[in-house]
Every structure is written in structure tokens, then in C-alpha cells.
Write a protein that holds these residues in place. Structure first.
Motif, PDB file in Angstrom:
ATOM      1  N   VAL A   1       7.713  -3.234  -2.351  1.00 48.56           N
ATOM      2  CA  VAL A   1       6.412  -2.846  -1.811  1.00 48.56           C
ATOM      3  C   VAL A   1       5.433  -3.912  -2.301  1.00 48.56           C
ATOM      4  N   PRO A   2       5.036  -4.852  -1.439  1.00 46.26           N
ATOM      5  CA  PRO A   2       4.211  -5.969  -1.908  1.00 46.26           C
ATOM      6  C   PRO A   2       2.761  -5.572  -2.110  1.00 46.26           C
ATOM      7  N   LYS A   3       2.062  -6.369  -2.898  1.00 41.36           N
ATOM      8  CA  LYS A   3       0.619  -6.199  -3.030  1.00 41.36           C
ATOM      9  C   LYS A   3      -0.043  -6.459  -1.682  1.00 41.36           C
ATOM     10  N   SER A   4      -1.232  -5.888  -1.485  1.00 43.39           N
ATOM     11  CA  SER A   4      -1.953  -6.065  -0.233  1.00 43.39           C
ATOM     12  C   SER A   4      -3.407  -6.388  -0.523  1.00 43.39           C
ATOM     13  N   THR A   5      -3.948  -7.375   0.189  1.00 45.46           N
ATOM     14  CA  THR A   5      -5.363  -7.715   0.059  1.00 45.46           C
ATOM     15  C   THR A   5      -6.219  -6.927   1.046  1.00 45.46           C
ATOM     16  N   ARG A   6      -5.579  -6.199   1.971  1.00 44.80           N
ATOM     17  CA  ARG A   6      -6.315  -5.357   2.910  1.00 44.80           C
ATOM     18  C   ARG A   6      -6.803  -4.093   2.203  1.00 44.80           C
ATOM     19  N   ALA A   7      -7.784  -3.434   2.798  1.00 46.80           N
ATOM     20  CA  ALA A   7      -8.211  -2.130   2.288  1.00 46.80           C
ATOM     21  C   ALA A   7      -7.051  -1.158   2.469  1.00 46.80           C
ATOM     22  N   THR A   8      -6.500  -0.680   1.360  1.00 48.94           N
ATOM     23  CA  THR A   8      -5.264   0.098   1.381  1.00 48.94           C
ATOM     24  C   THR A   8      -5.459   1.387   0.605  1.00 48.94           C
ATOM     25  N   GLY A   9      -5.141   2.506   1.232  1.00 46.66           N
ATOM     26  CA  GLY A   9      -5.254   3.787   0.566  1.00 46.66           C
ATOM     27  C   GLY A   9      -4.095   4.039  -0.378  1.00 46.66           C
ATOM     28  N   PRO A  10      -4.184   5.095  -1.184  1.00 47.87           N
ATOM     29  CA  PRO A  10      -3.147   5.404  -2.167  1.00 47.87           C
ATOM     30  C   PRO A  10      -1.920   6.040  -1.521  1.00 47.87           C
ATOM     31  N   ARG A  11      -0.773   5.842  -2.150  1.00 51.30           N
ATOM     32  CA  ARG A  11       0.500   6.368  -1.647  1.00 51.30           C
ATOM     33  C   ARG A  11       1.357   6.797  -2.822  1.00 51.30           C
ATOM     34  N   ILE A  12       2.133   7.854  -2.628  1.00 50.75           N
ATOM     35  CA  ILE A  12       3.159   8.270  -3.581  1.00 50.75           C
ATOM     36  C   ILE A  12       4.504   8.249  -2.868  1.00 50.75           C
ATOM     37  N   SER A  13       5.500   7.657  -3.495  1.00 49.83           N
ATOM     38  CA  SER A  13       6.865   7.711  -2.980  1.00 49.83           C
ATOM     39  C   SER A  13       7.702   8.578  -3.914  1.00 49.83           C
TER      40      SER A  13
END
Length: 208
Positions: A187-199
Motif C-alpha cells: 500500500v504505497p504512500k499517496s500525495t493526494r488527499a486521502t481518507g483513512p482506511r482500516i484493513s
């Protein structure tokens, strides 16, 4: 602990329930690996996300990376075989997966590992679940995602094209066959506005 999640337009319910697994779609990969994908398997996934954020005993870890100790860029929780999971719907999910894959897997899913990606700065590097039996045997790892979608990438260890699957809001992916030995995922880092996630990762005993 609290965080902001932009809710899914397609899952406006607080009633937690699992859909049927019959709609799973399999994609064969190279070297005997495959993935099964079922979008929106868990209904009410955003409500579960909020419960897990507040109620799971999340922990931060630090690990040796080359010559320095660094923060692990996500929060973690782990439930061993026989331990109560943080919500009954996760017990139901584990049991449903075990029944669905009984003929192929030959054993139940027993453990659950949780990763909390708070924003685009949180990530997991390329790896396969090769600690334990996953290093030498075909096995399965099932991942249920709640919260905002994040890209899961897969690539063959011997080199080749990368496969990208965005996962969130109750989506399910199962990696099977030789996937943990012959492919890697991240799961790579993202520079976009990204919401939180739980797997939530369900595994058989002895696979990490």
C-alpha cells in the motif's frame, strides 16, 4: 481516537451485514497465484470503521531499518487464534470465508491482523506474507477493507507488470495459490488527499 471519513455514497446504512460470496471474481496471476475480488461485501462498512477506530487497542511500532530505528507508518492490532475479535461481524466474516474456501484451503482462517492507515502518509512496503508456512506452502490471505479506498499494488517477484486494486468501503480481496511466495503486495504512500482506511487481514494458523 477520532478521524474524518468521507462516507460512501453507495453504503448509506449503519446495519452491518455481509453479502453472499458467490459474486467473487477470480483473476489468475502468473506462477500459480490468483486474487479473488468482491467489492462492497460488507454493508455498513463505514459504521464499522468508526467503531474500530475508537475501540481497537491500536499500537504504534518502531522497527530497525538498515542503521536506524524508524516509526512503522501505520497503527497495528493483532488477534491470535481463539481471541475475541473487536466486533461480531468480523467473526462472521472469518467464518464465512473459512466455509467458502474450505475445499481449496483445507483449514480455517484463525487469526486477524488490523492495519490503520490514518492518511496518505501511512503505508506498507512491498512484501509477501512469508513468515511461517507462507514461505513454502500455498495459502490464502483474505483482506477486508473499511474506510476510504487505498490502492493495493501487487507485482511478481521475478519482475513484471504491477496490478492495482483500490480497496475500501467494505471491499474484499483474497490472495491465494502461490501469491505470498511468488508475488509481493504493498500500500504505497499517496500525495493526494486521502481518507483513512482500516484493513482486516484473515490468515490461517502459522501464516504471517
Amino acid at each position: 481516537m477520532s478521524t474524518h471519513l468521507q462516507a460512501s455514497l453507495f453504503d448509506q446504512t449503519d446495519e452491518l451485514r455481509l453479502g453472499p460470496l458467490g459474486g467473487m471474481r477470480r483473476t489468475p496471476l502468473d506462477d500459480g497465484a490468483w486474487i479473488d475480488l468482491l467489492p462492497g461485501w460488507l454493508h455498513g462498512a463505514d459504521a464499522l470503521f468508526s467503531r474500530l477506530v475508537d475501540e481497537v487497542p491500536w499500537r504504534a511500532e518502531r522497527r530497525q531499518m538498515y542503521e536506524q530505528v524508524v516509526d512503522v507508518p501505520r497503527l497495528l492490532a493483532y488477534y491470535r487464534a481463539g481471541e475475541a475479535l473487536p466486533h461480531p461481524i468480523l467473526d462472521a466474516a472469518r467464518d464465512a470465508l473459512g466455509a467458502h474456501y474450505a475445499a481449496e484451503l483445507g483449514e480455517p482462517f484463525t487469526t486477524a491482523g488490523l492495519c490503520y492507515y490514518r492518511d496518505g502518509r501511512d503505508s506498507v512496503a512491498w512484501h509477501g506474507d512469508r513468515i511461517g508456512r507462507g514461505a513454502r506452502e500455498n495459502t490464502m490471505v483474505a483482506i477486508l477493507s473499511v474506510g476510504a479506498p487505498r490502492d493495493l499494488l501487487l507485482r511478481p517477484r521475478r519482475g513484471g507488470a504491477t496490478v492495482r486494486r483500490p480497496l475500501g468501503h467494505g471491499d474484499l480481496i483474497v490472495m491465494g495459490g502461490s501469491c505470498q511466495r511468488t508475488w509481493e503486495h504493498a500500500v504505497p504512500k499517496s500525495t493526494r488527499a486521502t481518507g483513512p482506511r482500516i484493513s482486516i487481514q484473515f490468515r490461517p494458523q502459522g501464516v504471517n
